[in-house]
Design a protein around this motif. Structure first.
Motif, PDB file in Angstrom:
ATOM      1  N   UNK A  38     -13.883  22.376 -21.564  1.00 51.38           N
ATOM      2  CA  UNK A  38     -13.431  21.343 -20.475  1.00 51.38           C
ATOM      3  C   UNK A  38     -11.721  22.263 -19.902  1.00 51.38           C
ATOM      4  N   UNK A  39     -10.745  22.119 -20.492  1.00 51.70           N
ATOM      5  CA  UNK A  39     -10.182  22.505 -20.330  1.00 51.70           C
ATOM      6  C   UNK A  39      -9.864  23.706 -19.479  1.00 51.70           C
ATOM      7  N   UNK A  40     -10.652  24.795 -20.488  1.00 46.80           N
ATOM      8  CA  UNK A  40     -10.886  26.379 -19.289  1.00 46.80           C
ATOM      9  C   UNK A  40     -11.325  25.937 -17.827  1.00 46.80           C
ATOM     10  N   UNK A  41     -12.423  24.645 -18.116  1.00 47.10           N
ATOM     11  CA  UNK A  41     -12.953  24.745 -16.687  1.00 47.10           C
ATOM     12  C   UNK A  41     -11.887  23.875 -16.096  1.00 47.10           C
ATOM     13  N   UNK A  42     -10.852  22.820 -16.008  1.00 44.32           N
ATOM     14  CA  UNK A  42      -9.850  22.248 -15.169  1.00 44.32           C
ATOM     15  C   UNK A  42      -9.351  24.348 -15.203  1.00 44.32           C
ATOM     16  N   UNK A  43      -8.415  24.471 -15.888  1.00 44.19           N
ATOM     17  CA  UNK A  43      -7.847  25.455 -15.335  1.00 44.19           C
ATOM     18  C   UNK A  43      -8.153  26.547 -14.583  1.00 44.19           C
ATOM     19  N   UNK A  44      -9.462  27.000 -14.894  1.00 45.03           N
ATOM     20  CA  UNK A  44     -10.079  28.159 -13.700  1.00 45.03           C
ATOM     21  C   UNK A  44     -10.539  26.585 -12.432  1.00 45.03           C
ATOM     22  N   UNK A  45     -10.373  25.695 -11.555  1.00 48.09           N
ATOM     23  CA  UNK A  45     -10.772  24.847 -10.777  1.00 48.09           C
ATOM     24  C   UNK A  45      -9.332  25.254 -10.435  1.00 48.09           C
ATOM     25  N   UNK A  83      -9.835  17.847  -9.336  1.00 48.05           N
ATOM     26  CA  UNK A  83      -9.529  16.032  -9.723  1.00 48.05           C
ATOM     27  C   UNK A  83     -10.691  15.686 -11.047  1.00 48.05           C
ATOM     28  N   UNK A  84     -11.887  16.347 -10.515  1.00 48.68           N
ATOM     29  CA  UNK A  84     -13.363  16.173 -11.361  1.00 48.68           C
ATOM     30  C   UNK A  84     -12.816  16.587 -11.773  1.00 48.68           C
ATOM     31  N   UNK A  85     -12.498  17.586 -12.838  1.00 50.12           N
ATOM     32  CA  UNK A  85     -12.585  19.085 -13.458  1.00 50.12           C
ATOM     33  C   UNK A  85     -11.368  17.958 -14.215  1.00 50.12           C
ATOM     34  N   UNK A  86     -10.790  17.349 -13.826  1.00 48.45           N
ATOM     35  CA  UNK A  86      -9.323  17.062 -14.672  1.00 48.45           C
ATOM     36  C   UNK A  86      -9.938  15.841 -15.801  1.00 48.45           C
ATOM     37  N   UNK A  87     -10.893  14.655 -14.884  1.00 50.37           N
ATOM     38  CA  UNK A  87     -11.191  14.110 -15.134  1.00 50.37           C
ATOM     39  C   UNK A  87     -12.306  13.900 -16.813  1.00 50.37           C
ATOM     40  N   UNK A  88     -13.078  15.225 -15.862  1.00 57.02           N
ATOM     41  CA  UNK A  88     -14.234  15.879 -17.497  1.00 57.02           C
ATOM     42  C   UNK A  88     -13.106  15.900 -18.961  1.00 57.02           C
ATOM     43  N   UNK A  89     -12.291  16.374 -18.561  1.00 56.14           N
ATOM     44  CA  UNK A  89     -11.736  17.164 -19.148  1.00 56.14           C
ATOM     45  C   UNK A  89     -10.460  16.152 -19.647  1.00 56.14           C
ATOM     46  N   UNK A  90     -10.752  15.185 -19.057  1.00 58.07           N
ATOM     47  CA  UNK A  90      -9.802  13.997 -20.026  1.00 58.07           C
ATOM     48  C   UNK A  90     -10.404  13.141 -20.546  1.00 58.07           C
ATOM     49  N   UNK A  91     -11.686  12.776 -20.293  1.00 54.02           N
ATOM     50  CA  UNK A  91     -13.124  11.959 -20.571  1.00 54.02           C
ATOM     51  C   UNK A  91     -13.357  12.948 -22.261  1.00 54.02           C
ATOM     52  N   UNK A 123     -22.014  23.069  -6.626  1.00 60.09           N
ATOM     53  CA  UNK A 123     -21.149  23.032  -6.709  1.00 60.09           C
ATOM     54  C   UNK A 123     -20.244  22.851  -8.587  1.00 60.09           C
ATOM     55  N   UNK A 124     -19.195  21.841  -8.928  1.00 61.33           N
ATOM     56  CA  UNK A 124     -19.080  21.756  -9.734  1.00 61.33           C
ATOM     57  C   UNK A 124     -19.635  20.891 -10.647  1.00 61.33           C
ATOM     58  N   UNK A 125     -20.262  19.669  -9.502  1.00 62.27           N
ATOM     59  CA  UNK A 125     -19.927  18.559  -9.616  1.00 62.27           C
ATOM     60  C   UNK A 125     -21.723  18.917 -10.296  1.00 62.27           C
ATOM     61  N   UNK A 149     -20.766  20.180 -14.220  1.00 62.00           N
ATOM     62  CA  UNK A 149     -20.279  19.144 -15.145  1.00 62.00           C
ATOM     63  C   UNK A 149     -21.292  18.240 -15.646  1.00 62.00           C
ATOM     64  N   UNK A 150     -22.206  17.796 -14.532  1.00 63.63           N
ATOM     65  CA  UNK A 150     -22.969  16.366 -15.283  1.00 63.63           C
ATOM     66  C   UNK A 150     -23.667  17.821 -15.921  1.00 63.63           C
TER      67      UNK A 150
END
Length: 502
Positions: A217-224, A239-247, A446-448, A451-452
Motif C-alpha cells: 500500500x505504500x507503493x500504491x500511495x506513492x504511485x497515486x 487521500x484514499x490511497x493514504x487512508x488504506x496505507x495508514x489502515x 478506479x482505484x476504489x 483498494x476494495x
C-alpha cells in the motif's frame, strides 16, 4: 490398667503371685497382642467404586481408519513438529510449577511412610545418669551416690479396630491422588506450551502479512501521488490511497506487542528468562506441514474415565474419604497400648553393661471414651459428610470430563469446516485483487475498486491465519481432554530415582 514390673532384680518377675522369667513374660504378652491384632478387623465400609452410567458414545464420532485411541498416544507421537518437541522437553525439565508439583508428590510419598509407621512397634534407648548427696541435717555422715541406667524401650498401639490401617489406606490414596496431580500438571504444561507456541506463530504470520500489506500500500500511495502530479487522478484518490496505507500500518503496533507478549508467556512455561525462540520464515509458517497424526479415534466415554488424571485423582480422594470414615468410627472403641523397657542399673558407669541390676517393666493400657460432649460422634458425622462431598465431586468430575471431550470434538469439527471455507475465500480474494489490479492499470476501473479488493484480501489472509491457529488449538484441546500426555511408568520411576538420589 495392668502393670507388670521388676526393678533392680534378676531377669525374673512376679505376675499375680507366679514367678516367671522376664523374657518369657514379654514373649507371652507380645504373642497374645499379635494374635489379637491379626484377628481384628478394620472399622468402616470397604471401598466400592460408584456406578456411574456414562453414555455409550460421544455426541459426535471422530473415529477414522486408525483404531489408535488418541488419549493413549505418547505426546511425541502426537506432536510431530520437531521444534515443538524440543520446547516441550525443555519445559518438562525446567518448568517451575511442575517442579512444585513433583515436590508435593515426594512429600506425599513420605507421608505414607509416616502414617505406616504407626502399624509397627517403636523401639528406643533411654540412658540416665544421677549423682546425689544426702542432707547433712538428717545424716551426720553424708555420702555421694551415683546411679546410671541404660534401658531399651518399646511401645506399640495395637490396631485392634483397624484405625491405623484405615489411616494408611487414606494416606496411600492421597499419594496416588498426588501422582495423578503430577500427571495432570504434565498434561496441562504440554498443552499450554503447544498452544502458546502455535499462537505465537499465528501472530508472527499475521505480523508478516501486515508488513507485506503495508509495503504494497505504500507503493500504491506513492504511485497515486505520481499520477496526481501528472494530472491522471484527483487529490481525492490520493487521500484514499493514504487512508488504506495508514489502515494497514496501524495494525503493526498491536501485533508487535502481542507477539512479544506471547513469546514471554512461552518463556515462562520454559522456565527461562531469555530462551532463544527460533523464528520461521513466512514460507515455513504458511506451509503448515504435518503437525499431528492424520488418523485417530477418540474411543468411548468409559475409556476416558481411566485416561484422565483428574477423574482418577477424584476417585482417590473418594477412597481416602471412605477410609477416614473407618478412622472416625474406630474412635468410639477402646485403644490398647503396650509399653515396655529392659535394661541395667548400676552405681559405676564402667560396669553398666556387666551389672547384675537388671530392670524391666511391661505396661499394658486400655483407654476408652466415656464422655466427650459429642465430639467423637460429631467427627464421625463430619467424616461421612466429607465422603458424600468426595462422592459428589467424583460424579461432577466425570460429568465435566465427558462434556469437555464433546466440546473439543465439536470445536475440531467446526475448525475443519471453517478452514475449508476460509481458504476458498482467500483464493477468491486473490483472483479478485489480480483482476482489479489489471483493470486499474489499464484505466478501466478506479482505484476504489483496487483498494476494495486489496482490503478484502488482507482481511481474508488474516482470518485464514487465525482459523488455522484455531484448528491446531482445537486438536490440542481434544488431545488434552482425552487425558493425552500422561507420564509413563518409566518417567515416574525416574522421579523416584531422583528422589532417592537427593
Amino acid at each position: 490398667m495392668l502393670k507388670f514390673s521388676s526393678l533392680s532384680a534378676p531377669t525374673q518377675g512376679y505376675v499375680d503371685g507366679i514367678r516367671v522369667k522376664g523374657k518369657s513374660c514379654l514373649s507371652i504378652l507380645f504373642g497374645a497382642s499379635v494374635t489379637l491384632l491379626l484377628s481384628s478387623c478394620a472399622m468402616g465400609p470397604d471401598y466400592q467404586r460408584p456406578e456411574i452410567e456414562v453414555p455409550a458414545q460421544y455426541h459426535d464420532d471422530l473415529a477414522q481408519e486408525s483404531q489408535e485411541n488418541l488419549g493413549l498416544a505418547n505426546w511425541k507421537a502426537f506432536y510431530l513438529d520437531e521444534d515443538l518437541q524440543v520446547l516441550i522437553s525443555h519445559a518438562l525439565a525446567q518448568n517451575l510449577d511442575l517442579e512444585t508439583v513433583r515436590s508435593r508428590l515426594i512429600a506425599a510419598r513420605r507421608e505414607v511412610t509416616v502414617t505406616d509407621s504407626a502399624l509397627y512397634p517403636a523401639f528406643g534407648i533411654n540412658a540416665d545418669a544421677e549423682r546425689s548427696i544426702d542432707s547433712a541435717i538428717t545424716n551426720t555422715d553424708p555420702e555421694h551416690g551415683n546411679e546410671f541406667t541404660l534401658d531399651g524401650t518399646v511401645s506399640w498401639e495395637l490396631d485392634v479396630w483397624g484405625a491405623n490401617r484405615r489411616r494408611s489406606e487414606a494416606e496411600y490414596a492421597n499419594f496416588l491422588s498426588a501422582q495423578e496431580a503430577l500427571n495432570l500438571a504434565v498434561i496441562s504444561l504440554i498443552s499450554d506450551v503447544a498452544s502458546r507456541y502455535y499462537e505465537w506463530l499465528d501472530i508472527e504470520q499475521r505480523y508478516l502479512i501486515s508488513l507485506n500489506t503495508v509495503e504494497i500500500r505504500l507503493k500504491e500511495r506513492d504511485l497515486a501521488r505520481l499520477r496526481k502530479q501528472n494530472g491522471v487522478i484527483s487529490g481525492l484518490q490520493v487521500r484514499q490511497a493514504e487512508v488504506e496505507y495508514q489502515s494497514a500500518k496501524v495494525t503493526l503496533p498491536d501485533l508487535d506487542f502481542e507477539r512479544k507478549a506471547k513469546a514471554n508467556q512461552l518463556k515462562i512455561l520454559l522456565g527461562e528468562f531469555d530462551y532463544p525462540l527460533a523464528l520461521k520464515t513466512q514460507q515455513e509458517i504458511t506451509a503448515y506441514r504435518q503437525l499431528f497424526p492424520t488418523s485417530f479415534t477418540v474411543g468411548v466415554p468409559s475409556q476416558m474415565l481411566s485416561q484422565r488424571p483428574d477423574v482418577k485423582a477424584a476417585e482417590q480422594e473418594l477412597i481416602a474419604a471412605n477410609a477416614n470414615v473407618g478412622v472416625a468410627k474406630a474412635a468410639f472403641f477402646p485403644q490398647f497400648t503396650i509399653t515396655g523397657s529392659y535394661g541395667t542399673e548400676t552405681d559405676d558407669l564402667s560396669s553398666i553393661f556387666d551389672s547384675q541390676g537388671v530392670t524391666w517393666s511391661l505396661l499394658g493400657g486400655i483407654t476408652a471414651p466415656i464422655f466427650n460432649a459429642g465430639r467423637i460422634a460429631a467427627q464421625y458425622d463430619i467424616s461421612q459428610e466429607a465422603f458424600n462431598q468426595a462422592h459428589l465431586n467424583y460424579r461432577s468430575t466425570v460429568l465435566k470430563a465427558y462434556f469437555e471431550v464433546n466440546d473439543a470434538m465439536n470445536s475440531f469439527r467446526r475448525s475443519e469446516l471453517a478452514i475449508e471455507a476460509q481458504q476458498e475465500l482467500v483464493e477468491a480474494s486473490k483472483e479478485y485483487t489480480r483482476l482489479a489490479t489489471l483493470r486499474y492499470r489499464n484505466g478501466v476501473s478506479s482505484s476504489l475498486d483496487l483498494m476494495d479488493a486489496q482490503r478484502s484480501l488482507f482481511s481474508a489472509e488474516l482470518t485464514l491465519s487465525q482459523v488455522k491457529r484455531d484448528r491446531l488449538l482445537s486438536l490440542i484441546t481434544l488431545y488434552r481432554s482425552l487425558g493425552g500426555g500422561v507420564l509413563t511408568q518409566e518417567e515416574l520411576a525416574q522421579i523416584t530415582d531422583q528422589e532417592n538420589a537427593d
